[in-house]
Design an enzyme around this catalytic site. Structure first.
Site, PDB file in Angstrom:
ATOM      1  N   HIS A   1      54.161 -42.374  13.978  1.00 30.13           N
ATOM      2  CA  HIS A   1      53.796 -42.099  12.587  1.00 30.13           C
ATOM      3  C   HIS A   1      52.887 -43.176  12.004  1.00 30.13           C
ATOM      4  O   HIS A   1      51.666 -42.979  11.907  1.00 30.13           O
ATOM      5  CB  HIS A   1      55.058 -41.939  11.742  1.00 30.13           C
ATOM      6  CG  HIS A   1      54.831 -41.337  10.395  1.00 30.13           C
ATOM      7  ND1 HIS A   1      54.311 -42.059   9.334  1.00 30.13           N
ATOM      8  CD2 HIS A   1      55.067 -40.089   9.922  1.00 30.13           C
ATOM      9  CE1 HIS A   1      54.237 -41.266   8.266  1.00 30.13           C
ATOM     10  NE2 HIS A   1      54.675 -40.069   8.607  1.00 30.13           N
TER      11      HIS A   1
ATOM     12  N   SER B   1      58.543 -39.559   0.121  1.00 31.16           N
ATOM     13  CA  SER B   1      57.434 -39.475   1.070  1.00 31.16           C
ATOM     14  C   SER B   1      57.834 -39.977   2.449  1.00 31.16           C
ATOM     15  O   SER B   1      58.533 -40.990   2.586  1.00 31.16           O
ATOM     16  CB  SER B   1      56.243 -40.290   0.563  1.00 31.16           C
ATOM     17  OG  SER B   1      55.233 -40.375   1.551  1.00 31.16           O
ATOM     18  N   CYS B   2      57.324 -39.316   3.490  1.00 26.77           N
ATOM     19  CA  CYS B   2      57.538 -39.799   4.863  1.00 26.77           C
ATOM     20  C   CYS B   2      56.785 -41.101   5.100  1.00 26.77           C
ATOM     21  O   CYS B   2      57.022 -41.791   6.095  1.00 26.77           O
ATOM     22  CB  CYS B   2      57.097 -38.747   5.880  1.00 26.77           C
ATOM     23  SG  CYS B   2      55.334 -38.358   5.822  1.00 26.77           S
ATOM     24  N   SER B   3      55.870 -41.453   4.194  1.00 24.65           N
ATOM     25  CA  SER B   3      55.103 -42.689   4.320  1.00 24.65           C
ATOM     26  C   SER B   3      55.712 -43.843   3.535  1.00 24.65           C
ATOM     27  O   SER B   3      55.148 -44.941   3.510  1.00 24.65           O
ATOM     28  CB  SER B   3      53.660 -42.463   3.844  1.00 24.65           C
ATOM     29  OG  SER B   3      52.991 -41.546   4.681  1.00 24.65           O
TER      30      SER B   3
END
Length: 470
Positions: A373, A250-252
């Site tokens: 982000h 995940s980019c998170s």
């Protein structure tokens, strides 16, 4: 690509688009109930337990990224949460009325959505975007990552079957024919009415230059602060759960943790109790030498399980039972690769003198990569969280969350469920919020006469005149 092959690819995109437009024209005037029925059908296509597992297994087999149990959870959790959000909103007819301003808003479809999707989520992301598109009475054509094509083709097949089952045109959801190339993806971008891109930043840039309205999302590199007031055991458990989910695809996912000096040793102990392994300086060097090859992340090691990494990094026996690996770092920037996004079960640890220093470190990390982000903080001092939100250039600041499970929407998070998170102008994105079905709508404003709302010159200019004169 040879000229003839490029011409054939563009012709295939044109045929796909014609089919999508025919399907969308027959769907454009359906009722809210029928649009929601279509959304439920798409959700069931991937949520049904047997299909959720089949797609998870296929995704891991296709891409080698992530792990099956977590992809099953992702396929179901993201779909369920997105369905909840979609069914709570209106996308047909009157969607908003402001009587005081004399404005009534009517939702209209955009047409055909071109969606570019990544290899990290070859089932969940296409389904998520398709649900949002059809909520707005659009059709969608998906250009998947070639690495995940087989998985995306399968979920598209499942969604089309569910549409047919409820009597709607299958061509409302389509996938570009193989092979998906830069040329065919660019052609889709130019022919669609809206382009939505998740994944490659090269694709995001090409979408914005395609001449078609576009929504792209930015790269992640999430830093998280553990401050002196945090519940250290709770923070460690949440960081571990988030970091290891789907092998950190995940980019998170947390990429760095910044710990205040006052609680540094206790926080490291809590992270080790949660499953982390702290590398020595020599072990850190072996991690660096293997995780990057030629200045780029090693494709054979990103999003792989902990046992694979422990062996590849030649870590000691004590590391073989770890869930993730920690490396201490002081530097930030291109010469310090651990300060960037790693797409792996490697967590960079920074030691901060105090909260002011922690905020500086987080700002520097994000300025290097991931600005716009998101970031997180574990604290019981909300003034620290508010200070981060006020001062740092990010769209989302999460407080006491397992970051992966809150950033893209959660049942204990007010953010909408999505797999595409806008990063604002900080990453040259057109949205600074989580992607939702409202981004797939055109809005007509009906405007009627209201009592005149015209202030006097004194009301508007008075403070200026009083201070500076006329």
């Amino acid at each position: 690509m040879p000229l003839d092959a490029a011409d054939d690819a563009i012709a295939a995109v044109e045929r796909t688009m014609r089919a999508a437009r025919r399907a969308q024209e027959s769907f454009a005037d359906v009722s809210q109930e029928r649009a929601d029925e279509a959304v439920r059908a798409l959700a069931w296509a991937i949520y049904e337990p047997g299909r959720a597992r089949e797609l998870a297994e296929l995704a891991v087999d296709d891409t080698g990224l992530g792990n099956v149990p977590d992809k099953v959870v992702k396929n179901q959790r993201k779909t369920f949460g997105t369905l909840r959000d979609l069914l709570r909103g209106r996308s047909v007819g009157v969607i908003e009325e402001d009587r005081a301003k004399g404005i009534v808003k009517y939702a209209k479809p955009m047409g055909v959505i071109g969606a570019v999707t990544p290899s990290t989520n070859p089932a969940a992301t296409p389904a998520n975007k398709a649900m949002m598109a059809l909520k707005g009475r659009n059709a969608i054509v998906i250009a998947p990552s070639p690495l995940g094509y087989r998985t995306t083709a399968r979920v598209v097949e499942m969604m089309r079957a569910e549409l047919a089952r409820i009597g709607l045109p299958e061509d409302l959801v389509q996938i570009l024919p193989e092979p998906v190339t830069k040329e065919s993806t660019t052609a889709l971008m130019r022919m669609a009415d809206l382009v939505v891109v998740t994944g490659s930043q090269d694709n995001v840039r090409r979408a914005y230059s395609s001449g078609t309205p576009a929504i792209g999302v930015g790269a992640g590199n999430v830093p998280v602060i553990i401050d002196a007031s945090a519940d250290l055991a709770d923070a460690a458990r949440k960081i571990c759960a988030s970091k290891i989910f789907d092998n950190s695809t995940s980019c998170s996912s947390e990429n760095s943790v910044v710990i205040l000096d006052e609680v540094y040793d206790a926080a490291i102990a809590a992270l080790e109790d949660a499953g982390g392994f702290m590398c020595t300086a020599d072990e850190k060097e072996r991690v660096r030498a293997n995780l990057w090859a030629g200045g780029k992340l090693n494709r054979n090691l990103i999003a792989r399980g902990a046992p694979t990494l422990a062996e590849a990094f030649r870590l000691p026996e004590a590391a073989r039972a770890a869930k993730f690996f920690m490396v201490e770092e002081t530097g930030i920037g291109r010469d310090h690769p651990f300060s960037g996004e790693k797409l792996s079960l490697v967590l960079t640890v920074y030691r901060a003198r105090d909260f002011k220093d922690a905020k500086r470190l987080v700002r520097d990390i994000l300025d290097h990569q991931g600005r716009g982000h998101s970031l997180g903080i574990h604290t019981t001092d909300m003034s620290h969280a508010r200070e981060l939100a006020e001062d740092l250039d990010v769209v989302r600041v999460l407080v006491n969350f397992a970051h992966t499970f809150g950033n893209g929407g959660g049942f204990d998070s007010g953010l909408g469920f999505t797999l595409s998170m806008g990063c604002g102008s900080w990453q040259k994105n057109s949205i600074s919020e989580n992607l939702s079905f409202r981004h797939f709508l055109n809005i007509t404003h009906l405007v009627t006469v209201i009592p005149e709302d015209k202030p006097s010159e004194e009301e508007l200019f008075g403070p200026f005149w009083a201070k500076y004169g006329k």
